[in-house]
Motif scaffolding. Structure first.
Motif, short mmCIF file in Angstrom:
data_model
loop_
_atom_site.label_atom_id
_atom_site.label_comp_id
_atom_site.label_asym_id
_atom_site.label_seq_id
_atom_site.Cartn_x
_atom_site.Cartn_y
_atom_site.Cartn_z
N LEU A 1 5.85 29.97 -2.11
CA LEU A 1 7.25 30.14 -1.75
C LEU A 1 8.09 29.48 -2.84
CD1 LEU A 1 6.76 29.15 1.97
CD2 LEU A 1 7.24 31.45 1.15
N LEU A 2 8.95 30.25 -3.49
CA LEU A 2 9.72 29.73 -4.62
C LEU A 2 10.98 28.99 -4.20
CD1 LEU A 2 9.36 32.71 -7.11
CD2 LEU A 2 8.17 30.52 -7.14
N ARG A 3 11.35 29.13 -2.94
CA ARG A 3 12.58 28.48 -2.45
C ARG A 3 12.48 28.36 -0.94
NH1 ARG A 3 16.30 33.37 -1.60
NH2 ARG A 3 14.89 35.09 -2.04
N PRO A 4 13.34 27.58 -0.32
CA PRO A 4 13.30 27.47 1.14
C PRO A 4 13.52 28.84 1.79
CG PRO A 4 14.69 25.75 0.22
CD PRO A 4 14.35 26.69 -0.91
N VAL A 5 12.82 29.09 2.89
CA VAL A 5 12.91 30.38 3.57
C VAL A 5 14.13 30.40 4.49
CG1 VAL A 5 10.44 30.81 3.44
CG2 VAL A 5 11.38 29.68 5.46
N HIS A 6 14.63 31.61 4.75
CA HIS A 6 15.73 31.80 5.70
C HIS A 6 15.20 31.90 7.13
CE1 HIS A 6 17.64 33.55 1.96
NE2 HIS A 6 18.39 32.52 2.25
N ARG A 7 13.98 32.37 7.27
CA ARG A 7 13.34 32.50 8.58
C ARG A 7 11.94 31.92 8.48
NH1 ARG A 7 12.26 38.11 11.93
NH2 ARG A 7 11.10 37.13 13.61
N THR B 1 12.86 38.88 -2.40
CA THR B 1 12.68 38.74 -0.95
C THR B 1 11.21 38.74 -0.55
OG1 THR B 1 12.84 41.12 -0.54
CG2 THR B 1 14.91 39.86 -0.51
N HIS B 2 10.32 38.87 -1.51
CA HIS B 2 8.87 38.85 -1.25
C HIS B 2 8.29 37.49 -1.64
CE1 HIS B 2 8.22 43.51 -1.52
NE2 HIS B 2 9.29 43.20 -0.82
N PHE B 3 7.09 37.23 -1.16
CA PHE B 3 6.34 36.05 -1.58
C PHE B 3 4.86 36.38 -1.58
CE2 PHE B 3 6.76 35.68 2.97
CZ PHE B 3 5.58 35.11 3.41
N PHE B 4 4.06 35.46 -2.09
CA PHE B 4 2.65 35.73 -2.35
C PHE B 4 1.72 34.86 -1.52
CE2 PHE B 4 4.71 37.04 -6.28
CZ PHE B 4 4.09 38.24 -6.55
N TYR B 5 0.54 35.44 -1.15
CA TYR B 5 -0.62 34.64 -0.77
C TYR B 5 -1.19 34.14 -2.09
CZ TYR B 5 -1.28 38.28 2.87
OH TYR B 5 -1.14 39.21 3.84
N VAL B 6 -1.87 33.02 -2.04
CA VAL B 6 -2.57 32.54 -3.23
C VAL B 6 -4.03 32.32 -2.82
CG1 VAL B 6 -2.65 30.80 -5.04
CG2 VAL B 6 -0.46 31.34 -3.94
N PHE B 7 -4.90 33.15 -3.37
CA PHE B 7 -6.33 33.03 -3.10
C PHE B 7 -6.94 32.08 -4.12
CE2 PHE B 7 -5.56 37.52 -1.63
CZ PHE B 7 -5.60 37.22 -0.28
N LYS B 8 -7.63 31.04 -3.62
CA LYS B 8 -8.22 30.03 -4.49
C LYS B 8 -9.73 29.91 -4.31
CE LYS B 8 -4.01 27.27 -4.50
NZ LYS B 8 -3.46 25.92 -4.46
N ASN C 1 5.76 41.45 9.49
CA ASN C 1 6.66 42.57 9.75
C ASN C 1 8.12 42.15 9.84
OD1 ASN C 1 6.59 41.27 12.15
ND2 ASN C 1 5.82 42.96 13.37
N TYR C 2 8.43 41.00 9.27
CA TYR C 2 9.81 40.55 9.22
C TYR C 2 10.04 39.80 7.90
CZ TYR C 2 7.68 36.12 10.65
OH TYR C 2 6.89 35.00 10.71
N PRO C 3 11.26 39.80 7.42
CA PRO C 3 11.54 39.09 6.17
C PRO C 3 11.69 37.58 6.39
CG PRO C 3 13.54 40.08 6.97
CD PRO C 3 12.43 40.52 7.91
#
Length: 129
Positions: free
Chosen positions: A7-13, A91-98, A123-125
């Protein structure tokens, strides 16, 4: 076993669910026992190869951390993600597989065989802009 979000910034939801957002996808835990280097905790990632995952920017096989978008079928290696973390939809973000991913399960979860594209895992932003 945990899968991380980038997450590059705080989320709205908030990201919330009564159930697991993803099934267990790792074939083995991240940083297998005996490989943790406390002075460089990500050192084990230099030997991690995701044999069937290609970066959508550089088109190389992904080694180290694998970034997969929660909302669309975008895959990035850590080098390309680090070069321009805002190049993808804000408005998108990533899973990070390690760790090595069980591709049979991932194929189902990510709907890799769906000719119309995969559905978002959430299913929601979480970001509105």
């Amino acid at each position: 076993m945990h899968i991380f979000f980038k997450l590059l910034r705080p989320v709205h939801r908030p990201i919330e669910s009564q159930f697991a957002i993803l099934p267990i996808l790792y074939r083995q835990p991240a940083c297998p026992a005996g490989q943790l280097n406390s002075s460089h905790p990500k050192a084990y990632l230099t030997t991690l190869y995701h044999n069937v995952a290609l970066c959508d920017y550089c088109m190389d096989r992904i080694k180290g951390e694998w970034f997969h978008c929660v909302y669309c079928a975008k895959d990035l290696c850590d080098e390309c993600e680090n070069l321009n973390p805002h190049a993808h939809d804000r408005t998108h973000f990533f899973y990070v597989f390690k760790a090595p991913v069980d591709m049979q399960i991932f194929r189902i979860v990510a709907e890799l065989d769906n000719l119309e594209g995969s559905l978002p895992v959430l299913n929601y932003p979480v970001y509105y802009s």
